[in-house]
Design a protein around this motif. Structure first.
Motif: not given
Ligand code: HEM
Ligand SMILES: *[C@@H]1O[C@H](CO)[C@@H](O)[C@H](O)[C@H]1NC(C)=O
Ligand SMILES: *[C@@H]1O[C@H](CO)[C@@H](O)[C@H](O)[C@H]1NC(C)=O
Length: 512
Positions: A456, A376, A451-452, A497, A312, A134, A458, A461, A308-309
């Motif tokens: 890159r 972002n 999720f982008s 977030t 979210t 990340f 996610c 997901q 990151a997880g």
């Protein structure tokens, strides 16, 4: 006399500045003009500001922040400016603001190598999480991504029993007599417990009230502090000053995180030495130990993924249950789908969850209106272009100088009427069901990006969706009654977030 010399100094200074400007124009400036012409670039819509440096915008942003209306303001901003890519000068920064899928696709995928995630994330977050997937880019990131991808793929067989263990704990702790419960903090505990169990093989077990482990408590506290080391809701000049001072608490918290991870890693290494047979359950750390020799790197990657997880998934889950509690029609259709696919007594399997189209449509719709990562940013590493936004019709490319940044607002893109139709502001899962809403099936492509996308995208997901869908199904299976106890509209709470600041207040009843 003094005046004259002062004036002469002034003249000299001005001449020097003018000369520098001319020199710049002849070198960088002329190169950029040539580049821009060569690519057919036309300037983008410029935001008119009343005060220098866009200070009026800064003040307005702060006001909206205090009113919890930043997301609303962003959505209106594009509508008011009547443009999708806007050139801003903002407190000394050159920023392109966009909600154009083509431009976002270019930055995240087509021209991936020309854009950086920015030094703030690499330096600041890297300082307490360590270098990992990340917080890095370039070859270091690529290596991380390649190492971690197979670990995520192997976890696909998703461990339903891990989800079940923690979800059952959540359900057991809820009052079932119809009194008001705020699910949000409990869901935060739940995702924390699940994520730590999945990654480390040892859970924070914050939902297990019988446990009272000093290390995990410390770890949770430290993590929360590090995520938001200042009071987001009362940002002021002092906050800025504070960030520049050495922060001992931040250092201490960093150490707590590292020690927590180190302890688990060391225990695991020791356990392997004494008994080389592998436990059957999937644990991310075990996979990493098989492929990554460097202990510090393992620690950094685990902390990176944890960051990151965690928040979210809890924000998504909380939003979905909040919406279900407020829409009896949507909720009863989902109940019918659960009954026909799974039944009310048995645990859902991974495959069953994957096949529940209406449940997926609800997940999609929740992430469309309330994207957990609403905006972002990226920085241009070289002089480059965006394919659209130039000229009055916004169809020409736009020149972006090296060092300028782009802020892309997923939250505004998800409300685009030309992508989602006139009812873009309405929560309607049926829009994702072919043939049920509108004249043609919804195929938003890059116009839908919770999720982008690109290299890159996610990496968690699938894990996040399985976890969220599992918990939603278990909640509805257990509670025939799930009703809202909140009359307020969804109101933003922005940390790292975006979640609902009113929580998720509901009333629950078991079957008679
Ligand atoms: C609803 C839940 C989630 C949402 C909305 C979400 C969203 C995102 C987004 C938008 C990004 C891109 C960030 C950027 O490039 O600037 C991202 C990256 C990432 N996500 Fe997720 N995420 C979720 C859950 C998870 C979970 C559960 C995990 C891990 C267990 C995870 C792990 C990661 C990682 C490691 C990255 C960095 C990937 C890279 O840069 O190569 N995410 N996520
Ligand atoms: C949900 O959105 C994804 C895009 O992320 C799309 O591929 C999928 O078909 C959608 N699923 C449903 C059931 O709406
Ligand atoms: C937001 O940040 C605070 C700490 O400032 C934390 O306690 C809270 O859990 C966070 N909320 C969400 C939804 O992540």
């Amino acid at each position: 006399m003094g005046f004259f010399s002062f004036a002469r100094l002034g003249v000299a200074l001005l001449t020097l500045l003018a000369a520098r400007r001319v020199y710049w124009e002849l070198t960088v400036g002329s190169q950029r003009r040539a580049f821009s012409t060569q690519h057919g670039c036309v300037p983008a819509h410029k935001k008119k500001t009343r005060l220098p440096f866009g200070l009026d915008m800064l003040l307005k942003d702060q006001k909206k922040f205090r009113e919890y209306r930043v997301l609303e303001y962003i959505i209106e901003f594009f509508r008011d400016e009547n443009a999708h890519t806007i050139d801003l000068r903002y407190v000394g920064q050159h920023i392109f603001v966009t909600d154009d899928p083509e431009n976002i696709k270019t930055v995240l995928a087509t021209d991936f190598g020309r854009w950086s995630i920015g030094v703030a994330r690499i330096k600041w977050m890297g300082s307490f999480l360590g270098t990992g997937i990340f917080t890095s880019e370039g070859p270091v990131w690529k290596h991380s991504r390649e190492t971690l991808r197979p670990c995520f793929e192997r976890s696909q067989v998703s461990d339903i029993s891990l989800l079940d263990k923690h979800t059952t704990r959540l359900i057991d702790s809820l009052s079932k007599d119809g009194s008001t419960v705020d699910l949000q903090p409990l869901i935060q505990d739940l995702t924390m417990d699940i994520t730590s169990d999945f990654l480390f093989g040892i859970s924070t077990d914050s939902l297990d009230k019988s446990k009272d482990d000093k290390h995990t408590k410390e770890f949770i506290k430290a993590f929360e502090y590090i995520m938001v080391p200042f009071d987001v809701e009362n940002l002021g000049l002092w906050t800025v000053v504070e960030q520049l001072l050495p922060n001992r608490k931040l250092k201490k918290c960093t150490k707590i995180l590292q020690d927590f991870a180190d302890r688990i890693i060391d225990e695991e290494i020791a356990a392997r030495k004494s008994s080389p047979s592998k436990p059957s359950r999937y644990v991310f750390l075990h996979e990493l130990l098989d492929t990554v020799p460097d202990r510090i790197r393992i620690r950094s990657e685990l902390l990176n993924i944890f960051l990151a997880g965690r928040d979210t998934t809890s924000a998504l889950l909380s939003n979905v249950l909040w919406t279900l509690s407020r829409s009896p029609t949507i909720q009863s259709r989902l109940r019918r789908e659960i009954t026909s696919h799974i039944g009310d007594a048995v645990l859902p399997t991974f495959t069953q969850l994957k096949d529940m189209r209406y449940l997926k449509a609800i997940m999609n719709e929740s992430q469309r209106l309330y994207p957990v990562v609403p905006s972002n940013t990226r920085e241009a590493l070289v002089d480059t272009t965006l394919p659209r936004g130039g000229g009055p019709d916004e169809q020409s490319p736009v020149f972006v100088p090296k060092g300028a940044s782009i802020t892309y607002h997923i939250v505004a893109m998800h409300r685009r009427v030309d992508v989602y139709g006139e009812d873009a502001d309405v929560f309607e899962p049926a829009r994702w069901m072919d043939g049920e809403h509108g004249s043609s099936p919804l195929r938003p492509g890059w116009g839908y990006l919770p999720f982008s996308g690109g290299p890159r995208v996610c990496i968690g997901q699938q894990f996040a969706l399985t976890e969220a869908m599992f918990v939603v199904v278990r909640m509805l299976q257990t509670f025939p009654v799930l009703e809202s106890r909140d009359s307020e509209p969804w109101t933003e709470k922005i940390n790292i977030t975006a979640s609902n600041r009113n929580g998720c207040k509901v009333s629950l009843r078991m079957a008679e």
